[in-house]
Design an enzyme around this catalytic site. Structure first.
Site, PDB file in Angstrom:
ATOM      1  N   ASP A 139      21.309  20.512  13.971  1.00 59.45           N
ATOM      2  CA  ASP A 139      22.707  20.206  14.283  1.00 59.45           C
ATOM      3  C   ASP A 139      23.648  20.861  13.284  1.00 59.45           C
ATOM      4  OD1 ASP A 139      22.252  18.791  16.569  1.00 59.45           O
ATOM      5  OD2 ASP A 139      22.369  16.817  15.653  1.00 59.45           O
TER       6      ASP A 139
ATOM      7  N   CYS B  49      14.912  19.228  21.676  1.00 52.58           N
ATOM      8  CA  CYS B  49      15.908  18.883  20.661  1.00 52.58           C
ATOM      9  C   CYS B  49      15.607  17.464  20.233  1.00 52.58           C
ATOM     10  CB  CYS B  49      17.298  18.977  21.292  1.00 52.58           C
ATOM     11  SG  CYS B  49      18.651  18.397  20.247  1.00 52.58           S
TER      12      CYS B  49
ATOM     13  N   LYS C  94      18.485  20.668  28.214  1.00 51.29           N
ATOM     14  CA  LYS C  94      18.366  20.440  26.765  1.00 51.29           C
ATOM     15  C   LYS C  94      17.877  19.004  26.629  1.00 51.29           C
ATOM     16  CE  LYS C  94      21.188  20.073  22.572  1.00 51.29           C
ATOM     17  NZ  LYS C  94      22.566  20.127  22.071  1.00 51.29           N
ATOM     18  N   TRP C  95      16.627  18.849  26.251  1.00 50.81           N
ATOM     19  CA  TRP C  95      15.940  17.545  26.248  1.00 50.81           C
ATOM     20  C   TRP C  95      16.016  16.972  24.842  1.00 50.81           C
ATOM     21  CZ3 TRP C  95      11.737  16.010  30.023  1.00 50.81           C
ATOM     22  CH2 TRP C  95      11.120  14.817  29.664  1.00 50.81           C
ATOM     23  N   ASP C  96      16.865  15.975  24.683  1.00 51.96           N
ATOM     24  CA  ASP C  96      17.142  15.448  23.348  1.00 51.96           C
ATOM     25  C   ASP C  96      16.353  14.164  23.090  1.00 51.96           C
ATOM     26  OD1 ASP C  96      18.369  15.289  20.871  1.00 51.96           O
ATOM     27  OD2 ASP C  96      20.388  15.553  21.657  1.00 51.96           O
ATOM     28  N   MET C  97      16.297  13.739  21.857  1.00 50.00           N
ATOM     29  CA  MET C  97      15.592  12.521  21.451  1.00 50.00           C
ATOM     30  C   MET C  97      16.177  12.139  20.112  1.00 50.00           C
ATOM     31  SD  MET C  97      13.290  10.621  19.947  1.00 50.00           S
ATOM     32  CE  MET C  97      11.902   9.581  20.201  1.00 50.00           C
ATOM     33  N   ASN C  98      17.114  11.160  20.148  1.00 50.94           N
ATOM     34  CA  ASN C  98      17.991  11.009  18.993  1.00 50.94           C
ATOM     35  C   ASN C  98      17.698   9.863  18.040  1.00 50.94           C
ATOM     36  OD1 ASN C  98      19.926  13.086  18.622  1.00 50.94           O
ATOM     37  ND2 ASN C  98      20.760  12.593  20.621  1.00 50.94           N
TER      38      ASN C  98
ATOM     39  N   ARG D  33      22.098   4.763  16.370  1.00 53.45           N
ATOM     40  CA  ARG D  33      23.068   5.416  17.250  1.00 53.45           C
ATOM     41  C   ARG D  33      23.260   4.553  18.510  1.00 53.45           C
ATOM     42  NH1 ARG D  33      23.586  11.241  20.186  1.00 53.45           N
ATOM     43  NH2 ARG D  33      25.570  11.819  19.304  1.00 53.45           N
TER      44      ARG D  33
ATOM     45  N   ASP E 260      26.781  19.459  27.642  1.00 52.89           N
ATOM     46  CA  ASP E 260      26.057  18.557  26.737  1.00 52.89           C
ATOM     47  C   ASP E 260      26.342  17.103  27.106  1.00 52.89           C
ATOM     48  OD1 ASP E 260      25.156  17.432  23.906  1.00 52.89           O
ATOM     49  OD2 ASP E 260      24.516  19.532  23.968  1.00 52.89           O
ATOM     50  N   ASP E 261      26.233  16.237  26.149  1.00 53.08           N
ATOM     51  CA  ASP E 261      26.347  14.793  26.316  1.00 53.08           C
ATOM     52  C   ASP E 261      27.688  14.388  26.952  1.00 53.08           C
ATOM     53  OD1 ASP E 261      25.796  12.133  26.011  1.00 53.08           O
ATOM     54  OD2 ASP E 261      25.460  12.221  23.849  1.00 53.08           O
TER      55      ASP E 261
HETATM   56  C1  GLA Z   1      22.098  15.456  19.253  1.00 49.63           C
HETATM   57  C2  GLA Z   1      21.948  16.945  19.442  1.00 49.63           C
HETATM   58  C3  GLA Z   1      23.312  17.585  19.544  1.00 49.63           C
HETATM   59  C4  GLA Z   1      24.050  16.978  20.705  1.00 49.63           C
HETATM   60  C5  GLA Z   1      24.144  15.478  20.530  1.00 49.63           C
HETATM   61  C6  GLA Z   1      24.743  14.826  21.758  1.00 49.63           C
HETATM   62  O1  GLA Z   1      22.630  15.154  18.022  1.00 49.63           O
HETATM   63  O2  GLA Z   1      21.198  17.511  18.407  1.00 49.63           O
HETATM   64  O3  GLA Z   1      23.208  18.973  19.706  1.00 49.63           O
HETATM   65  O4  GLA Z   1      23.417  17.294  21.893  1.00 49.63           O
HETATM   66  O5  GLA Z   1      22.877  14.893  20.300  1.00 49.63           O
HETATM   67  O6  GLA Z   1      24.843  13.459  21.649  1.00 49.63           O
END
Ligand code: GLA
Length: 772
Positions: free
Chosen positions: A592, A570, A520-524, A487, A410-411
């Protein structure tokens, strides 16, 4: 059977979708009305419904001039609209009467036409299938424009109908109804697409500026993909999901008020707070009975669904992209195609509705639906940002020993990303943490027999990054406005072609160089201060649409370049879950929040429309890092095994006994996974209540998997058997664990005996295999 047919003697069409159909017709003023949506009707039945005299034999009517039934002059309309959609369509043009205040509508619709109705009422109340906001229509306008001279009213003239087989087999068909404004250079197509055996109708609008170059653009103020008109029901009840971060997709049912209910995202993403679908019933439907009407929108940016309950107590649902206040400019020659809004009808209750949605997603939306999703391990909850080669390899060894098939780092692996304050945008391995790049980790993971995956958040940038220092103009922003960070990050303007190309390049290189099988393609974060100053005054509006179009293009191109690559969507959990995204990814990170008790309700809401095959669910540590709640390991597994199983705990801290349980559970999941991921789902009880469960049954009913969850046993409640709903009454089923054989008929009537024992929360999983 022909999927779409025109009704002889009328300007009307029957669109058949599985056991359901929609009947549409034009009135004398070329307004497209819904005559029916619900149980399938034959052409003769539909003809009677739209008022074609029953005495007219259908065969004779075929020969007569189409359109004559409504008294307008015949003749062929101009075909200056969009033309046919290709395929093997036949098309027929009809002139319209052009008159206003023509004869009353067909029987069944009550008094309409402002010639006859009291003038303060709408002249069409409810049944509009293309609500183009013309005179005396005071409800929600599905289509709203502003022409260069300020005119806003549309006067659409019917041009032609074409029925196209979308493929050679005749297994799908599309009805394209073409309209043109009587004066201004705008052509509008209303499209209905169906597939043989599927209960889903896919609808969209296509708009085109038909003027010569140099003419003024048209502002499109609203272009909903569809207006879904429900038949008159004794009452209406709305089902939707509500939520927020860590609390997504919780099912909510309520009676819609008179007026308009707006479900919307103004965030640039689908959103945690809502999801672009609704279902409507008359308030009496249950899991296994009752009519349910549903619609969903395949779009991953801002959207709106307007549920309008009229003063005449009809309900219409309009679904479309973009939120209120946006205007999209359409230049001469330009075409605007809305995303698909899909609709379903069933008379089998909520489970049948969900099953119809699941079948649609599996058969027609997901790219590789037939594949089984692997058991994943994800390092996020174990390590946070604290990643290292040794740490990841240690986790990978432990994960492999449990039977995990896909290891995802992950991150925290790239740029200067050691916290959420820096590094987003710098997509190369952190040189301190991975001095030899990712190859040693990827190799190590593969040697352990697992596929290797990586977390990315490609649409984002930290202000503290090389990328932002080099390209501060690449983010969404407005002149003279602050750039709000969330964030500690800003949103890259993916609407810009150069930014979209850069994102593609980064990912293409990363995947190719590191032999990555999964992203895992995230967008926060949501959008704020949304602007695109370089694109002129219209940029700030266009960006909301173009961003999503480019996101789709990047995903599509990346998949095409790397056919073996699989992607998880994600957005801080389930913030970007919708059929548009599901057309380009393989699974979705549900939330999450990994607390198994909270997950019951989140997963129940998720499953209303989306199948278990895409619902990513991890087993994490106890006490849960979000809620502090202690939940037995078996219970955590049973909840996650109802979707795509993953493990996200800190395996270094799991005891030998816990690891042994996990090994058994993973092995059990691999046995049941085809039934869970591809089976037919039935819900038992209220997921937020004391006792609930979920039953998956293989399509051929050769196997069933039943999960039962008890949160709390109050007052020494007597444990009742769980009456199954999907097994074959004629079959005999062996419980794989106990060896006991159950008759299908007994399971369907008396039920499956339960003995959950003491201690809460407690759960069980029963795997039944048909013997005869
Ligand atoms: C988001 C995702 C988590 C994780 C974090 C990493 O919150 O939903 O599962 O990957 O980012 O920063």
């Amino acid at each position: 059977m022909t999927l779409i047919r025109s009704i002889p003697g009328a300007r009307a069409w029957v669109v058949t979708a599985g056991r359901s159909c929609a009947v549409l017709r034009l009135d004398d003023r070329d307004r497209l009305l819904s005559a029916h949506w619900g149980r399938a009707l034959g052409v003769e039945q539909a003809a009677a419904l739209v008022g074609v005299p029953v005495a007219v034999p259908v065969a004779a009517a075929v020969a007569g001039p189409v359109g004559s039934a409504f008294g307008g002059p015949g003749g062929h309309g101009s075909s200056g609209a969009l033309g046919s959609s290709g395929g093997h369509g036949s098309s027929v043009g009809h002139g319209s009467s052009g008159g206003i205040g023509g004869p009353a509508e067909a029987p069944g619709f009550g008094a309409v036409g402002h010639g006859g109705a009291w003038p303060f009422e709408e002249d069409v109340d409810g049944p509009l299938e293309l609500a183009a906001g013309a005179a005396f229509q005071f409800g929600h306008a599905q289509l709203a424009v502003r022409f260069a001279d300020g005119t806003r009213d549309l006067e659409l003239r019917f041009v032609q109908a074409s029925i196209a087989d979308s493929d050679d087999s005749g297994d799908s068909a599309e009805l394209v109804l073409s309209f043109a404004d009587r004066h201004y250079p705008l052509a509008v197509e209303s499209r209905h697409r169906v597939r043989r055996g599927s209960p889903v109708i896919e609808r969209r609008l296509v708009l085109r500026h038909t003027g010569a170059s140099g003419e003024e653009p048209i502002s499109v103020l609203r272009a909903d993909s569809a207006s879904w008109t429900l038949p008159p029901l004794p009452d209406y009840r709305l089902s939707q999901v509500r939520g927020r971060w860590s609390a997504e997709t919780r099912l909510h049912r309520s009676s819609p008020p008179f007026g308009e209910t707006l479900l919307t995202s103004r965030r640039g993403i689908t959103g945690h707070h809502a999801n672009p679908w609704v279902m409507v019933d008359d308030g009496t439907a249950g899991p296994a009975h009752g009519q349910v009407f549903g619609c969903a929108l395949a779009w991953s940016g801002s959207w709106q669904i307007t549920v309008e309950r009229t003063s005449a107590d009809r309900t219409v649902v309009a679904a479309g992209f973009g939120h209120d206040g946006l205007a999209w400019s359409l230049a001469p020659g330009e075409v605007l195609t809305t995303p698909v809004s899909a609709g379903i009808w069933t008379d089998g209750g909520f489970d049948a509705a969900s099953q119809a949605w699941h079948a649609y997603v599996l058969d027609h939306v997901l790219p590789h639906a037939a594949e089984l999703r692997p058991v994943v391990y994800n390092s996020w909850e174990a390590t946070g940002f604290d990643v290292s080669l040794e740490g990841q390899l240690a986790l990978a060894r432990q994960a492999a020993a449990l039977g995990v098939e896909l290891f995802v780092m992950d991150d925290g692996w790239f740029g200067s990303r050691t916290s959420d304050r820096a590094g987003l945008g710098d997509w190369w391995p952190n040189p301190d943490r991975f001095p030899d790049g990712l190859a040693p980790l990827a190799k190590g993971v593969r040697e352990l027999g697992m596929d290797f995956g990586l977390w990315v958040e490609p649409e984002m940038v930290n202000a503290d990054s090389d990328l932002y220092r080099e390209h501060p103009d690449w983010v969404l922003h407005q002149p003279f406005r602050q750039r709000s960070e969330h964030r500690n990050q800003l949103v890259l303007n993916l609407a810009r072609p150069d930014v979209a190309a850069w994102v593609h390049e980064q990912l293409d290189r990363l995947v190719a160089e590191n032999d990555i099988g999964f992203l895992k393609w995230d967008m926060n974060r949501p959008f704020t201060e949304v602007g695109w100053p370089q694109a002129g005054a219209d940029g700030g509006d266009l960006v909301w649409r173009r961003y999503v179009e480019n996101l789709y293009a990047v995903l599509d191109n990346l998949r095409a370049a790397h056919p073996a690559l699989r992607i998880e969507a994600c957005s801080g959990g389930g913030g970007r879950l919708d059929p548009g995204m599901l057309a380009r990814v393989d699974q979705v990170w549900t939330s999450d929040n990994t607390d198994a008790l909270d997950r019951l309700a989140i997963q129940e809401g998720f499953a209303q429309v989306y199948p278990a095959r895409v619902m990513s669910a991890w087993v994490t540590d106890s006490p849960n890092p979000h809620t502090g709640r202690r939940i037995p390991l078996e219970f955590r597994f049973h909840v996650a095994m109802a979707g795509v199983l993953g493990i996200g705990g800190n395996l270094a801290e799991w005891s030998e006994a816990e690891s042994a349980t996990a090994r058994e559970m993973v092995a059990a999941y691999k046995r049941i996974r085809p039934v869970v991921q591809h089976g037919v789902r039935y819900a038992h009880g209220d997921a937020a209540g004391d006792l609930s469960g979920v039953e998956y049954v293989a399509a051929d009913r050769s196997e069933a998997v039943v999960f039962i969850y008890r949160r709390e046993r109050r007052f020494a409640q007597i444990e009742r058997p769980v009456v199954l709903r999907g097994v074959d009454a004629a079959g005999r089923y062996r419980d794989v664990r106990s060896g006991i054989v159950h008759h299908g008929a007994v399971l369907l009537s008396r039920g499956l005996p339960m003995a959950l024992g003491g201690g809460d929360p407690v759960s069980t999983m029963v795997h039944l295999v048909r013997e005869g």
